[in-house]
Structures are given as C-alpha cells and as structure tokens.
Enzyme design. Structure first.
Site, PDB file in Angstrom:
ATOM      1  N   ILE A  10     -77.642 -21.962 -33.600  1.00 23.15           N
ATOM      2  CA  ILE A  10     -76.818 -23.158 -33.375  1.00 23.15           C
ATOM      3  C   ILE A  10     -75.356 -22.839 -33.122  1.00 23.15           C
ATOM      4  CG2 ILE A  10     -78.219 -24.955 -34.436  1.00 23.15           C
ATOM      5  CD1 ILE A  10     -76.792 -24.503 -37.061  1.00 23.15           C
ATOM      6  N   GLY A  11     -74.969 -21.590 -33.311  1.00 19.36           N
ATOM      7  CA  GLY A  11     -73.560 -21.307 -33.032  1.00 19.36           C
ATOM      8  C   GLY A  11     -73.164 -19.930 -33.491  1.00 19.36           C
ATOM      9  N   GLY A  13     -70.242 -18.284 -35.819  1.00 18.02           N
ATOM     10  CA  GLY A  13     -69.147 -18.535 -36.751  1.00 18.02           C
ATOM     11  C   GLY A  13     -68.187 -17.364 -36.762  1.00 18.02           C
ATOM     12  N   GLY A  16     -70.471 -14.248 -37.924  1.00 11.03           N
ATOM     13  CA  GLY A  16     -71.753 -13.881 -37.334  1.00 11.03           C
ATOM     14  C   GLY A  16     -72.487 -15.099 -36.803  1.00 11.03           C
ATOM     15  N   VAL A  18     -75.041 -18.205 -36.496  1.00  7.31           N
ATOM     16  CA  VAL A  18     -75.544 -19.252 -37.397  1.00  7.31           C
ATOM     17  C   VAL A  18     -76.830 -19.819 -36.793  1.00  7.31           C
ATOM     18  CG1 VAL A  18     -74.987 -21.379 -38.629  1.00  7.31           C
ATOM     19  CG2 VAL A  18     -73.138 -19.844 -37.920  1.00  7.31           C
ATOM     20  N   LYS A  33     -76.468 -18.454 -42.154  1.00  6.68           N
ATOM     21  CA  LYS A  33     -75.374 -17.668 -41.572  1.00  6.68           C
ATOM     22  C   LYS A  33     -75.642 -16.198 -41.802  1.00  6.68           C
ATOM     23  CE  LYS A  33     -71.910 -21.158 -41.807  1.00  6.68           C
ATOM     24  NZ  LYS A  33     -70.526 -21.488 -41.709  1.00  6.68           N
ATOM     25  N   ASP A 128     -58.875 -20.671 -44.138  1.00  3.73           N
ATOM     26  CA  ASP A 128     -59.192 -20.701 -42.706  1.00  3.73           C
ATOM     27  C   ASP A 128     -59.745 -22.071 -42.305  1.00  3.73           C
ATOM     28  OD1 ASP A 128     -59.361 -19.613 -40.137  1.00  3.73           O
ATOM     29  OD2 ASP A 128     -61.399 -18.867 -40.451  1.00  3.73           O
TER      30      ASP A 128
END
Length: 302
Positions: A10-11, A13, A16, A18, A33, A128
């Site tokens: 899905i993405g 991060g 690393g 996800v 993750k 962050d």
C-alpha cells in the site's frame, strides 16, 4: 509471520515497504511495515527492539495501535491497525476551490493534540509528524502513526527509495542544529499541519535546509537572541543570515479565524521554551465551540 497474509503493497514509508495484510485466525485487516535498516548485516539492534516494545503500550483512540512486533529472516515487521486514508491523500482529493469544513479542521487539530499530549506525558516524542503519518477514517477520527519510531531507528536523510525526507514540518530548532530538543518540536510540526489542513497548501515548503529556514524567516522574521535566547549559538545559525522583519501569518494563511491564527502563532514561537505546549493548546479559546464530548478519546469507556 505465518499468522499474517500479505494482501497488497500500500505504500512506502520512511523505513520501508508497507503492506495491507490480514491476521489469518481472526480476519483482522492490518498494516504491515517492513523495517529496512541501514546496516542490514548486523540485524536489528536490541535498543530498537526495546524501544519498539514500549510502543505497544501507547494505547489511545488517536494513536495508531501497534499490535505486534515480528522478526523474520532478521527483518523486523511492525503490525499496526489498518486505516485506509492518510491526511495528505485526503487533502489532495478535495476539489480545487473547496476546503475542509472549519469545524472538522478544529476537530482534527484537537484530536491530534489529544494524541500528542498522551505521548508527551509518557515521554515519547514523534519528531517526524507530517500529513502522511496522520491517518483518518470516514467517521471524522484522525490518528497519529509512527510515534516513537524516530527514537528507535533514527530519521534517515533519505527514504530507502532515495526520496528525500520532507523538511516542511521540521521545527526551527532542529533545522538550526540544536541537539537538545524536546516535546516542542512536535508542537511546531502540528502548527504547520494545522495551516495545511485549513488551506490545503504546505505553510513552509522548502527544498533544502537553508531554503526551509529562509521561508520560515521570511514569514516569521529572522530570529535573534532577543526573541530566542541562545539561537545565535546554535551550530547552524549564521550571522550572515538575511535579517527579514517577517509579516503576519494571516497574509499566508487564509480560512483560519482570529482565534485560530492566535493559536497558530503560539505554536510557531521560535523559542521552544516559550512555545505553547500541546496540553495548553487544547485549552485555547479556538476550541471553545467544539463539541468535545463526541470525540473518540472523550467517549466514556465501559
């Protein structure tokens, strides 16, 4: 890892890839993750594992819950509750000329502050915060993701895909090289995110550390020891910085009323010692007309 099935990527991060996954026994959908560490050969540092284990105890309705920490082939997987949308994607999806309803802006900001107060009171910083790690559901709830990961793994300069980690939400003291920073760094980030939720545009969008600083200085004035004792002794402060006077935030930030601008200016105070705390921010008159009883952290739990 046998307990979980990966459904899809899905993405990407900060640390690393996800994946969306499913717990085989319960069917619960999760976010997985995979943490990619700088020095892969040495495996996962025990300090990181200790830090991460503590994060399982951060249970709050506005914090994305860490469900499990798993090791596979010296890779670390963090299993989180799944939310399908982040704030950045949501802001990008709003048609041009339209904005988030002012009450929802207020509700989101208040919930973000609730999550931050909870973590700060347990001495956990985020360091962050950005719209990409604020996740939302379709019921008006917003949750903070990745709390505490910066301390466990550090903040890389570049994501493992070589994309530069954004500086847009980074506090002035961090940009100026302060090593003794604390909870006020998160409050600064929340201030910049507040402006972006209201306007759909990043408040200070620099493309390098110096560009980021100068954008802040142009808006808020170049800081000196008068407004921020010790700033001139920070390692990245230069006497040669142009001396901008700074305008008013209201010219940069539309869609926020007077109370909101007052709160924003208190979150963007240069001197971390004078910057408003998350707990104090929650008491600001900006939130007086918000119905707090309906927020997830205020529900009476049986």
């Amino acid at each position: 890892m046998d307990e979980y099935t990966k459904i899809e990527k899905i993405g990407e991060g900060t640390y690393g890839v996800v994946y969306k996954g499913r717990h085989k026994a319960t069917g619960q959908v999760v976010a997985m993750k995979k943490i990619r560490l700088e020095n892969e050969e040495e495996g996962v540092p025990s300090t990181a594992i200790r830090e991460i284990s503590l994060l399982k105890e951060l249970q709050h309705p506005n914090i994305v819950c860490l469900l499990d920490v798993l090791m596979q082939d010296s890779r670390l997987y963090l299993i989180f509750e799944f939310l399908s949308m982040d704030l950045k994607k949501y802001l990008d999806s709003i048609p041009s000329g339209q904005y988030i309803d002012t009450m929802l802006v207020k509700s989101y900001l208040y919930q973000i502050l609730q999550g931050i107060v909870f973590c700060h009171s347990r001495r956990v910083l985020h360091r962050d915060l950005k719209p990409q790690n604020l996740l939302i559901d379709n019921k008006g709830v917003i949750k903070l993701a990745d709390f505490g990961l910066a301390r466990a793994f550090g903040i890389p300069v570049r994501v493992y895909t070589h994309e530069v980690v954004t500086l847009w939400y980074r506090a002035s003291e961090v940009l100026l090289g302060s090593v003794r920073y604390s909870t006020p760094v998160d409050v600064w980030s929340v201030g910049t995110i507040f402006a972006e939720i209201a306007t759909k545009k990043p408040l200070f969008h620099g493309d390098s550390e110096i560009d980021q600083l100068f954008r802040i200085f142009r808006s808020l004035g170049t800081p000196n020891n008068e407004v921020w004792p010790e700033v001139e002794s920070l390692q990245d402060y230069k006497n040669t910085f142009p001396k901008w006077k700074g305008g008013s935030l209201s010219s940069n930030v539309k869609n926020i009323d007077e109370d909101g601008l007052d709160l924003l200016s208190k979150m963007l105070v240069y001197d971390p010692a004078k910057r408003i705390s998350a707990r104090k921010a929650m008491l600001h008159p900006y939130f007086d007309d918000l119905d707090k009883s309906s927020l997830p952290a205020n529900q009476i739990r049986n």
